[in-house]
Design a protein around this motif. Structure first.
Motif, PDB file in Angstrom:
ATOM      1  N   LYS A 247       0.836  -1.202   0.000  1.00  0.00           N
ATOM      2  CA  LYS A 247       0.000   0.000   0.000  1.00  0.00           C
ATOM      3  C   LYS A 247       0.871   1.252   0.000  1.00  0.00           C
ATOM      4  N   THR A 248       1.910   1.219   0.802  1.00  0.00           N
ATOM      5  CA  THR A 248       2.830   2.355   0.868  1.00  0.00           C
ATOM      6  C   THR A 248       3.478   2.609  -0.489  1.00  0.00           C
ATOM      7  N   LYS A 249       3.873   1.541  -1.176  1.00  0.00           N
ATOM      8  CA  LYS A 249       4.520   1.688  -2.483  1.00  0.00           C
ATOM      9  C   LYS A 249       3.549   2.261  -3.521  1.00  0.00           C
ATOM     10  N   ILE A 250       2.290   1.831  -3.476  1.00  0.00           N
ATOM     11  CA  ILE A 250       1.308   2.350  -4.435  1.00  0.00           C
ATOM     12  C   ILE A 250       1.036   3.822  -4.178  1.00  0.00           C
ATOM     13  N   ALA A 253       3.895   5.732  -5.541  1.00  0.00           N
ATOM     14  CA  ALA A 253       3.885   5.778  -7.004  1.00  0.00           C
ATOM     15  C   ALA A 253       2.804   6.723  -7.534  1.00  0.00           C
ATOM     16  N   MET A 254       1.712   6.865  -6.805  1.00  0.00           N
ATOM     17  CA  MET A 254       0.605   7.710  -7.260  1.00  0.00           C
ATOM     18  C   MET A 254       0.866   9.195  -7.072  1.00  0.00           C
ATOM     19  N   GLY A 255       1.628   9.538  -6.063  1.00  0.00           N
ATOM     20  CA  GLY A 255       1.842  10.957  -5.811  1.00  0.00           C
ATOM     21  C   GLY A 255       0.531  11.667  -5.526  1.00  0.00           C
ATOM     22  N   ALA A 257      -1.956  11.832  -7.748  1.00  0.00           N
ATOM     23  CA  ALA A 257      -2.994  11.288  -8.640  1.00  0.00           C
ATOM     24  C   ALA A 257      -4.172  10.730  -7.843  1.00  0.00           C
ATOM     25  N   LYS A 258      -5.329  10.761  -8.472  1.00  0.00           N
ATOM     26  CA  LYS A 258      -6.532  10.215  -7.838  1.00  0.00           C
ATOM     27  C   LYS A 258      -6.619   8.710  -8.018  1.00  0.00           C
ATOM     28  N   THR A 259      -6.253   8.203  -9.209  1.00  0.00           N
ATOM     29  CA  THR A 259      -6.475   6.803  -9.546  1.00  0.00           C
ATOM     30  C   THR A 259      -5.198   6.155 -10.060  1.00  0.00           C
ATOM     31  N   ALA A 260      -4.952   4.911  -9.631  1.00  0.00           N
ATOM     32  CA  ALA A 260      -3.844   4.109 -10.150  1.00  0.00           C
ATOM     33  C   ALA A 260      -4.415   3.063 -11.099  1.00  0.00           C
ATOM     34  N   THR A 261      -3.811   2.913 -12.284  1.00  0.00           N
ATOM     35  CA  THR A 261      -4.321   1.974 -13.286  1.00  0.00           C
ATOM     36  C   THR A 261      -3.196   1.096 -13.824  1.00  0.00           C
ATOM     37  N   VAL A 262      -3.593  -0.034 -14.403  1.00  0.00           N
ATOM     38  CA  VAL A 262      -2.701  -0.903 -15.171  1.00  0.00           C
ATOM     39  C   VAL A 262      -3.399  -1.195 -16.495  1.00  0.00           C
ATOM     40  N   ASP A 263      -2.809  -0.764 -17.587  1.00  0.00           N
ATOM     41  CA  ASP A 263      -3.427  -0.913 -18.911  1.00  0.00           C
ATOM     42  C   ASP A 263      -4.846  -0.342 -18.928  1.00  0.00           C
ATOM     43  N   VAL A 267      -6.794   0.105 -10.415  1.00  0.00           N
ATOM     44  CA  VAL A 267      -6.241  -0.711  -9.343  1.00  0.00           C
ATOM     45  C   VAL A 267      -6.680  -0.181  -7.991  1.00  0.00           C
ATOM     46  N   ALA A 268      -6.639   1.137  -7.841  1.00  0.00           N
ATOM     47  CA  ALA A 268      -6.985   1.766  -6.564  1.00  0.00           C
ATOM     48  C   ALA A 268      -7.217   3.250  -6.810  1.00  0.00           C
ATOM     49  N   ASP A 269      -7.864   3.896  -5.831  1.00  0.00           N
ATOM     50  CA  ASP A 269      -8.018   5.347  -5.920  1.00  0.00           C
ATOM     51  C   ASP A 269      -7.838   5.977  -4.545  1.00  0.00           C
ATOM     52  N   ARG A 270      -7.353   7.197  -4.573  1.00  0.00           N
ATOM     53  CA  ARG A 270      -7.136   7.977  -3.346  1.00  0.00           C
ATOM     54  C   ARG A 270      -8.374   8.825  -3.080  1.00  0.00           C
TER      55      ARG A 270
END
Length: 294
Positions: A247-250, A253-255, A257-263, A267-270
């Motif tokens: 969770k810490t790494k994600i 990586a997001m900084g 950003a609201k949403t993390a995606t793969v292709d 994956v997750a959202d803040r």
């Protein structure tokens, strides 16, 4: 008919739409085991916390706004000014249904139910997904008790984003299943046969509440149960540690950003939390993300 206040002792003994998801074992909020023991009078329902009461107050306020929104979206329909409570003499078990609003046009009647949500992700990634099964079962039970078989409207009022109206079609087969399961449920109460234990939080809290005293005695338990408990507890601590690291790494990586995606798959959202930003995983895309990685 005298209005029966939800949460009252009389209400607790009746089958209500809000209880049917737990009776069918599909509730996200209450286990079969917990509801059974509450209706049997063995444990009291958990007291309403200050936060829960504030949520209820917000929900009642949202009903007023949602009713106005629904009327704008359904010209020609009328809406009751408040809750409507009904029974159905044709059902073979004691019950009552409290409907947030009754929609009417000529001879047509429609259930209008209001739910609050933090956001529409609970209902699909873009807010147009399926209604959660426990809410669908609740509305289906309302349709069954009222006899209003027009499509019901579930108005979702999110804290973030615009409200959305979801249609719930009446399904005679689902209604028949609800009737059969409710009869079985009341028979189990009469026979004193509770449901099996499960792994839900409410079931755990109910078992704790049933045995508040501590006697200075030993009890011999099953060896396999003991091994499972100790092994799973040790594994839980390791998993929690590993999950916190991921969770810490994600988050890193997001900084901003609201949403993390793969292709392009979420994956997750803040989201804003009570004290800081919170990260919410999106498990719906897990299989697809995993398959594309292979």
């Amino acid at each position: 008919m005298t209005f029966i206040a939800p949460g009252s002792p009389e209400w607790l003994q009746l089958i209500t739409p809000s209880k049917v998801p737990a009776i069918l074992g599909v509730s996200r909020f209450k286990s079969q085991y917990t509801l059974w023991h509450e209706m049997a009078g063995i444990v009291d329902p958990a007291p309403i916390s200050e936060q829960q009461q504030d949520d209820y107050d917000y929900g009642h306020a949202a009903e007023v706004a949602a009713a106005e929104y629904w009327k704008w979206k359904n010209p020609g329909w009328r809406l009751s000014r408040g809750e409507v409570q009904l029974r159905n003499a044709g059902l073979p078990f004691p019950h009552v249904a409290t409907i947030d609003r009754r929609g009417s046009r000529g001879r047509s009647r429609r259930v209008v139910e209001v739910k609050t949500a933090r956001d529409l992700y609970e209902y699909g990634d873009d807010g147009s997904g399926e209604v959660p099964v426990d809410y669908a079962v609740q509305v289906a039970t309302q349709q069954l008790i009222t006899g209003w078989h027009d499509d019901a409207d579930l108005v979702v009022w999110p804290q973030y984003g615009k409200p959305r109206i979801y249609k719930v079609e009446f399904d005679a087969q689902v209604a028949a299943t609800i009737v059969a399961r409710c009869e079985q449920w009341l028979a189990s109460l009469a026979a004193g046969t509770p449901p099996e234990l499960d792994d839900s939080i409410t079931c755990y809290e109910t078992v704790r509440a049933m045995h508040p005293d501590i006697d200075d005695i030993d009890v011999e338990i099953d060896r396999d149960l003991a091994v499972d408990f100790l092994a799973l507890d040790a594994e839980r601590k390791e998993i929690e540690k590993a999950a916190r690291g991921a969770k810490t790494k994600i988050l890193d990586a997001m900084g901003r950003a609201k949403t993390a995606t793969v292709d392009g798959l979420k994956v997750a959202d803040r989201r804003p939390g009570k004290h800081s930003i919170a990260l919410y995983p999106n498990h719906k895309n897990f299989d697809q993300i995993k398959d594309t990685a292979a």
